[in-house]
Design a protein around this motif. Structure first.
Motif, short mmCIF file in Angstrom:
data_model
loop_
_atom_site.label_atom_id
_atom_site.label_comp_id
_atom_site.label_asym_id
_atom_site.label_seq_id
_atom_site.Cartn_x
_atom_site.Cartn_y
_atom_site.Cartn_z
N ARG A 452 0.85 -1.19 0.00
CA ARG A 452 0.00 0.00 0.00
C ARG A 452 0.89 1.24 0.00
N SER A 473 -5.40 7.04 -1.59
CA SER A 473 -5.21 5.72 -0.98
C SER A 473 -5.02 5.83 0.53
N ASP A 476 -8.31 6.57 2.10
CA ASP A 476 -9.17 5.39 2.14
C ASP A 476 -8.71 4.44 3.24
N GLU A 477 -7.39 4.28 3.35
CA GLU A 477 -6.85 3.38 4.38
C GLU A 477 -7.16 3.92 5.77
N ASP A 478 -6.95 5.22 5.96
CA ASP A 478 -7.27 5.84 7.24
C ASP A 478 -8.76 5.72 7.53
N ARG A 479 -9.55 5.89 6.48
CA ARG A 479 -11.01 5.85 6.66
C ARG A 479 -11.44 4.47 7.16
N GLU A 480 -10.88 3.41 6.56
CA GLU A 480 -11.22 2.06 7.01
C GLU A 480 -10.86 1.88 8.48
N ARG A 481 -9.67 2.36 8.83
CA ARG A 481 -9.22 2.22 10.22
C ARG A 481 -10.09 3.04 11.16
N ILE A 483 -13.21 3.92 10.67
CA ILE A 483 -14.54 3.33 10.77
C ILE A 483 -14.54 2.21 11.80
N LYS A 484 -13.51 1.36 11.77
CA LYS A 484 -13.42 0.27 12.75
C LYS A 484 -13.31 0.82 14.17
N ASP A 519 -21.35 5.31 7.76
CA ASP A 519 -19.89 5.14 7.66
C ASP A 519 -19.16 6.46 7.89
N SER A 523 -16.51 7.14 10.73
CA SER A 523 -15.18 7.63 10.37
C SER A 523 -14.82 8.87 11.17
#
Length: 706
Positions: A452, A473, A476-481, A483-484, A519, A523
């Motif tokens: 990545r 990118s 998006d990666e930060d967003r996934e983290r 969100i979790k 979401d 986030s």
């Protein structure tokens, strides 16, 4: 002032089939609309549109562009309207005039946010019809030629805008002559002493060496005659600003600056261009690294020419450009060559670039959804850079800006290739990703699944396309983290008030907070832009204590008798939101333990000492100390940043001590005062996200007896 007939003669010199009646009507209409208006110099205002039309006529442009120049200020500065222009001159011209008007109203030197938005409008106008920009550039050129009549502050503002926006844009469009003149006119306003100094040194140099240009031109013609090549040879001294820029970039004095003269050789055919190159290199020594073949690898704006720098007469470096007549025409007018006329018909120049394709190559790497700062950076990178040409392993050519790296190369091939890049080979040799590529190199990108983009890549790449892709990118990666993390924080917050977290509840909260989706809510919750307390308050305002209703520390526990006192056990450090139990001590009140505290095993046979308790539901003050066991990098500034992150979460460090010190890491215990379990999770998750935090765990010490 130039008359209508003078302008018609100027146009008919290159386009005998020009519509003289249309030009005459436009001249009369424009003069009538601007009647009584004066410029800052006191001249009639209409002298300006006529001068702009003359600039475009010198570029041999079509009738519609010339008419647009004559009318370009009518909609903005007179009583004329779009409908009036359309009724008199047709829809095409009306839309061109309207496009120029909208560009004139853009304040390109304003704040960064506004400037980025205006750049978007600029590129939209270019994509509709590039002639709008040609008229605007000619308009700016004449305004700069007559700028002395303006106030000094306005002169400086217009000059900076010209240097930052219009001159680079003219160069990007292939109109180098216009770029040179715009830069020199701006230089004259912004640094008149510097420009005068360059000119004085030129005069001194000519007095000492004689007419160098005539001598070198004669030398080149002699070599071409020996090679039996018929060609035109021109020489010139470079513009003062061009010399000043070289002095600044290379940190050289004028006396040490070598290539201040430029020469052009105009040949009859492409074949003779290369023969001429051989003759020149045979006579003079070529300067290494100063050769560019834009004939075999043309620029995106259609520019074709061979550039070489040689050590000429008396060892002076001179730059020589070699091209054909058709190439020269494109070099002079750039993208505008598409509309050039000769003998009444549009010129069929095989090297003239299609403006639609050109604007596509300029804008394809620009993502309009980018933040203003990112978009503005990408625009300037695309507009202001020169190019190098590299090859894929299959021999395909990739055009890149000067200073580009293998990472830029990878992203030009495909975003997926860039995102998964782990290394590169240049001419068969493995090189670091930050290597600056040179003309003619072959680049092979090495990729790997699961790779990545790294945050450090932003500082390595130079193309707007690569920077945009990397930032997207990373977001998006930060967003996934986030969100979790937000999901976990929301779950804890709902449990804290005795409610069950459901998709419907999150969707309802997002809608009430004017957020597009659940979401997005999660986030923002995970990135600490909003708090879990705010989410709960949005859904269940009756359950939330408000400022001023903060629970006193002495009343934090529910289930005690009126005379019982309590303390938090040091071994497990329970915080509001965790399940708890009380153990009574004679004369000491009740000790509060977390339900999973190992010490409770010692009281299994003394059930009469157990007290069923729970935390008071509401807003607790940040007075509940929790210890974190952390391992962090032993680098400058890391500990300070960790402390700052904790402070940003509205938590206070009450104690800190080191358990281990190594050359590459520290291990330490940090005591942090927190409100509740939700607050604890937020602090911990924020620290875990830092790349210099190797591990973080909650520290509980069973040896610390109650």
């Amino acid at each position: 002032m130039t008359t209508a007939e003078d302008l018609i003669d100027l146009v008919r010199a290159y386009n005998p089939k020009s519509n003289a009646n249309l030009l005459r009507r436009a001249f009369v209409y424009g003069a009538g609309m601007h009647e009584g208006q004066l410029r800052h110099s006191g001249d009639p205002y209409f002298t300006h549109p006529v001068a702009v039309a003359a600039v475009l006529a010198d570029m041999q442009l079509d009738d519609a562009t010339i008419v647009t120049a004559l009318l370009h200020d009518t909609i903005e500065d007179t009583k004329s309207t779009f409908g009036d222009v359309e009724a008199h001159f047709g829809k095409e011209i009306a839309e061109l005039v309207d496009g120029v008007t909208k560009l004139t109203n853009l304040q390109l030197n304003s704040s960064e946010t506004k400037q980025a938005e205006n750049f978007r409008k600029l590129f939209m106008a270019m994509s509709r019809d590039l002639r709008v920009i040609l008229v605007k550039l000619a308009d700016r050129l004449h305004n700069m030629r007559t700028i002395k009549s303006m106030r000094p502050d306005k002169q400086a503002q217009k000059a900076r805008e010209t240097m930052d926006i219009y001159a680079p844009l003219a160069g990007r469009m292939g109109m180098q002559w216009m770029r040179d003149e715009l830069e020199d006119l701006g230089f004259q306003v912004l640094n008149p002493e510097g420009r005068t100094s360059i000119i004085r040194r030129f005069i001194t140099l000519q007095r000492e060496t004689g007419d160098v240009i005539h001598k070198i031109t004669t030398d080149i013609r002699h070599e071409l005659d020996k090679a039996r090549i018929e060609a035109e040879v021109f020489g010139r001294a470079k513009k003062p600003y061009s010399i000043w820029r070289k002095m600044e970039e290379k940190k050289l004095s004028f006396s040490r600056l070598s290539d201040i003269y430029g020469f052009r050789v105009i040949c009859a055919s492409e074949f003779e261009c290369y023969v001429a190159l051989g003759a020149i290199h045979q006579r003079w020594r070529a300067v290494p690294g100063r050769f560019k073949d834009y004939i075999s690898q043309p620029k995106s704006n259609g520019y074709r020419s061979i550039h070489t720098t040689v050590s000429g007469r008396d060892g002076k470096r001179v730059e020589v450009q070699i091209r054909t007549r058709q190439m020269h025409e494109v070099a002079e007018t750039g993208v505008a060559a598409h509309w050039s006329y000769r003998d009444g018909i549009r010129v069929e120049n095989p090297f003239a670039v299609d403006p639609v394709k050109w604007i596509a190559t300029l804008t394809e790497r620009l993502d309009p959804s980018e933040d203003n700062e990112d978009f503005l950076e990408a625009v300037k990178l695309e507009m202001y850079t020169d190019q190098v040409f590299c090859f894929t392993p299959k021999g395909e050519v990739v055009k890149l800006p000067r200073g580009a790296t293998p990472l830029d190369f990878a992203y030009v091939i495909h975003t997926r290739i860039g995102d998964s890049c782990v290394g590169a080979k240049v001419d068969g040799i493995r090189v670091p990703l930050w290597t600056r590529l040179k003309n003619g190199q072959s680049v092979d990108i090495i990729t790997a699944e699961g790779q990545r983009p790294q945050a450090t890549w932003i500082d390595i790449v130079v193309t707007g396309r690569a920077k945009t892709a990397i930032r997207r990118s990373l977001r998006d990666e930060d967003r996934e983290r986030f969100i979790k993390l937000g999901l976990e924080l929301a779950r804890i917050a709902f449990d804290h008030v005795g409610k069950r977290m459901t998709d419907r509840a999150l969707i309802t909260a997002a809608r009430r907070m004017d957020l597009p989706s659940s979401d997005e809510l999660l986030s923002r919750l995970g990135s600490a832009e909003i708090t879990a307390r705010l989410v709960i308050e949005t859904l269940y305002p009756e359950l939330i204590a408000h400022p001023g209703d903060e629970i006193e520390p002495g009343r934090a526990i529910v289930g005690l008798s009126p005379k019982q006192t309590f303390q938090r056990a040091r071994c497990c450090q329970p915080v509001p939101g965790e399940r708890i139990v009380g153990i009574t001590y004679r004369g000491r009140g009740v000790m509060i333990h977390a339900i999973d505290c190992p010490i409770l095993g010692e009281f299994e046979e003394e059930t009469e000492r157990w007290v069923d308790l729970q935390w008071h539901s509401g807003l607790h003050p940040a007075v509940h100390t929790v210890s974190f066991d952390m391992t962090i990098s032993n680098d400058a500034g890391v500990l300070g940043r960790i402390c700052t992150l904790i402070g940003q979460q509205k938590a206070n460090i009450s104690d800190l001590h080191f358990r281990d010190r190594k050359p590459d890491f520290y291990r330490l215990i940090v005591d942090v005062d927190l409100r509740d379990v939700e607050h604890m999770h937020a602090v911990r998750q924020m620290l875990e996200a830092d790349s210099d935090v190797a591990t973080i765990t909650r520290h509980r010490d069973p040896d610390l007896k109650p």
